[in-house]
Design an enzyme around this catalytic site. Structure first.
Site, PDB file in Angstrom:
ATOM      1  N   ALA B 233     -19.891  -2.652 -31.485  1.00  0.00           N
ATOM      2  CA  ALA B 233     -18.761  -1.327 -31.411  1.00  0.00           C
ATOM      3  C   ALA B 233     -19.101  -0.594 -30.211  1.00  0.00           C
ATOM      4  CB  ALA B 233     -19.180  -0.871 -32.625  1.00  0.00           C
ATOM      5  N   HIS B 234     -18.107   0.071 -30.078  1.00  0.00           N
ATOM      6  CA  HIS B 234     -18.182   1.357 -28.848  1.00  0.00           C
ATOM      7  C   HIS B 234     -19.425   2.005 -28.781  1.00  0.00           C
ATOM      8  CE1 HIS B 234     -15.799   4.192 -31.683  1.00  0.00           C
ATOM      9  NE2 HIS B 234     -16.734   3.732 -32.128  1.00  0.00           N
ATOM     10  N   ASN B 235     -19.789   2.101 -27.354  1.00  0.00           N
ATOM     11  CA  ASN B 235     -20.927   2.855 -26.897  1.00  0.00           C
ATOM     12  C   ASN B 235     -22.319   2.095 -27.419  1.00  0.00           C
ATOM     13  OD1 ASN B 235     -18.589   4.919 -27.347  1.00  0.00           O
ATOM     14  ND2 ASN B 235     -19.841   5.529 -25.770  1.00  0.00           N
TER      15      ASN B 235
END
Lengths: 339, 339, 339
Positions: B233-235
């Site tokens: 996922a993001h980050n």
């Protein structure tokens, strides 16, 4: 098609008007004029506007529309559906935008869609349709009457039997996940130079991945059906007529014998063996090296369904067990303080 | 290649004939003439028709074929395999059907396959092969000696190091999954305008997805290997030399430090931290915000493997525990009724 | 954009200099000159170099930079981000390499990227951008202002509303997974001839698969957001404003009503019903036919979160329970042997 013709095609008994025109299949609840539906159990109350019903042999009621009696109505319905709703045939062609290498051989009546690539020494069999933007690597062999949907990738040296369906985004022959660590903890690629063999009559769901064998082959047996987003690792051997539901993952070198049914989101460690006819429930986990015998299995790690149910009930009963112990402690204390 | 040359390449000791020709690697059980195999343990009984065996240093038996002794036979075997089975090199080219924007820069000795798109301001490094139908967005930088397989999509502004392998269907830089609900419960997109950075020597399996950072970056550290159908996922920040098996999912902003090993189908909540060297067993679940210390972890929610085993045994023992309590109750009753 | 203009756009109160130029959004910790960030809670100590902060209404401290007060800072921030970082608009075009059938209709201001296929009778609405190599089957309808990313496949007869985002590798309308076994255990395809309907404002993550209905339709309701690598089986009905996190799988004919939140790696059996507003935790398992009422649910099979927590604590307490029983046994023995 007339009801009489359908009954003949199914070699089944028609009761009622044989001249009713049927042009579509439909679900029982939404069927209307010109549509045929099916009923799985004889004793269900029905109200349908279908023009014809396929019913179990034991269905003896009188109804207003024609019925066709057969031992397996769902199967009969599926066969009628295939007849009434054939996959529309595209005229044989190699689309001008496709890139087919000179050394590749495409059967005369195959269809090669736009933006398809077929690399050197590969073959595409008779009646096979390779849809738009599918990529067929070097020395890949695809049999007859296959449907290779859009954006499928088949990497080099893999082999696909006859009558195979690969849904969009399927990847066949990607490298297996194998590394060897050196002293410094760096991971070096273990060779992934084997192949994938897909036997006849296999269907593989969208975005499913089947890795090539590290040294040998990964094999999917005849008539096996695999759902979407499944992971099949290197050197896995899957038998015939196996069913594998969505998002299941099978680790390297695991063997699934014929006629097994594997639920969704199941995970299997490497070098496990699932014996012929075993059924593994959704979300179950099979430890590496485990031998799963015939029967129904559930849970992580898998256990026979009966044991799993008892264990679940025992866990749910823990609060009551704690109460019992508290009571015992109190009674014992009272008893001890008796003179 | 002769056995002598292989031993020299490995800087390992050859015992036996140095002039045997080897042209393929193979698994021990199926190897035959002209093939080299390996043996992981010195004390295993073997029967092989391989022309040469790579064996552990402690292997002292006399065998009919030449052997090469080395501390890590599997690693040596992998290195020989890379030598004997190099990825076939395609002559540098930009395929005429590829669409490379004028502002993009492609190294002279790179290969850009058919139907590839390379958008504005992007770069492809020396020795890199971008296979058929891969899509490289705007301002993407791909380093040297990478293999970008067919149907990979790399979205704008992402950056790929040197010596990276992306298997078919990999998606790099899709939007992260972030929304803000308003009063009426409608979901508004939180900005997903960050990037993805893939460091050198990373390998990413088929159909794996790596979302871009919402505002910052998602990063995959050097030498990390990720299997098929994984969700990052993001980050998320993943360290160096991490191993992540198939179908694992890692939620937003979670950090996995160097040298961790994550099994298949593991799920991690957001903002968790997995400390350097931790090992997480397949199917485990890590709660959001959890800090997972070094050691081996198992189960949902994760616990140390030892505790997990004891707990599992305790649950399995519940039936016996219930019996004991029943007996205690009976005995207590008997005792109470004593005069 | 000036801070004053941003406050006006948000209809929010500006405190401080209205003439500061803002050109980017950023996270609080990394923001610098020219950037706007947001603060979720009023009482957090902050140190930022952002040129402007969006803060909760209760934020009353004096700070050196301008602040914008609003009830929902994260939502306000998202709206500002959409304004400052609009998706770059491509000039309307049908790329010369795209293959659009004559009977297909493309809105004048749509963008059809390179190597896109649009098959017979399909339509692409106004303002919609179909990115490189997306494949749009026969009789597919895509509404206005959609973004169809690269390598998406939409199979025949499916329908996509307005303002829908499909991330790379999404497959819409693949065949559902349905077979009927005959006497010999061979699996025959049950008809998969229904459709998929995606309503307005839906976003679907990379490599997610949505199967077509067997006979009827699979439907994704308005404003629903689905993460990467999710599996939605045939005839699933998903309501409005539902959130489904990555790698979740939903079996055939299951219904998820409006405003539900489904975590990652959840598995749902077929014909289950999740009632409006229910929240299902990550990795949970819903049995076939189960009705999940509003509330928060966890575990496999799902139970209310409170019960799940108690049960988990009970299992963890098993070692202590065993000790107690051992003590009881000893005390009872001592008691029995009392004269």
């Amino acid at each position: 098609m007339k009801t009489r013709e359908i009954a003949e095609f199914l070699r089944a008994e028609l009761v009622g008007d044989g001249d009713v025109e049927i042009d579509r299949v439909a679900a029982l609840e939404c069927a209307s004029t010109g549509e045929i539906a099916f009923l799985e159990k004889a004793d269900v109350e029905i109200e349908t506007r279908a023009s014809c019903l396929i019913v179990p042999s034991g269905f003896l009621r009188e109804v207003s529309h024609p019925v066709i009696r057969t031992a397996n109505p769902k199967l009969a319905f599926s066969r009628v559906a295939a007849l009434l709703h054939p996959t529309p045939k595209t005229a044989p062609m190699v689309h001008p935008s496709a890139l087919v290498r000179e050394s590749a051989r495409i059967a005369e009546d195959a269809v090669i869609g736009p933006f398809v690539c077929v690399d050197d020494y590969s073959t595409v069999g008779s009646g096979t349709h390779v849809h738009a933007a599918a990529i067929v690597g070097r020395n890949v062999h695809i049999g007859n009457d296959c449907i290779v949907h859009s954006n499928v990738v088949i990497e080099e040296n893999c082999s696909i039997g006859d009558n195979v369906i690969l849904h969009p985004g399927v990847v066949i022959g990607s490298d297996g996940f194998g590394y060897v660590a050196d002293d410094r903890g760096e991971h070096h690629k273990f060779p992934q130079i084997g192949t994938v063999v897909i036997e006849n009559d296999v269907e593989i769901g969208a975005n499913t991945c089947i890795d090539r064998g590290a040294l040998g082959e990964t094999r999917i047996g005849q008539g096996t059906k695999i759902d979407n987003l499944v992971q099949i690792a290197h050197n896995v051997q899957i038998g015939k007529r196996v069913i594998i539901a969505a998002q299941t993952g099978i680790s390297g070198s695991t063997v699934i014998e014929d006629d097994c049914v594997i639920g969704g989101q199941v995970g299997m460690g490497d070098h496990a063996v699932v014996k012929s006819g075993a059924v593994i429930g959704s979300k179950a986990g099979v430890l590496p090296g485990k031998i799963v015998r015939p029967g129904v299995w559930w849970g992580t790690p898998v256990q026979p369904l009966d044991e799993y149910k008892v264990q679940n009930a025992n866990v749910k009963g823990l609060a009551r067990l704690k109460d019992k112990i508290k009571r015992l402690e109190a009674e014992l204390k009272a008893l001890k303080s008796r003179p």
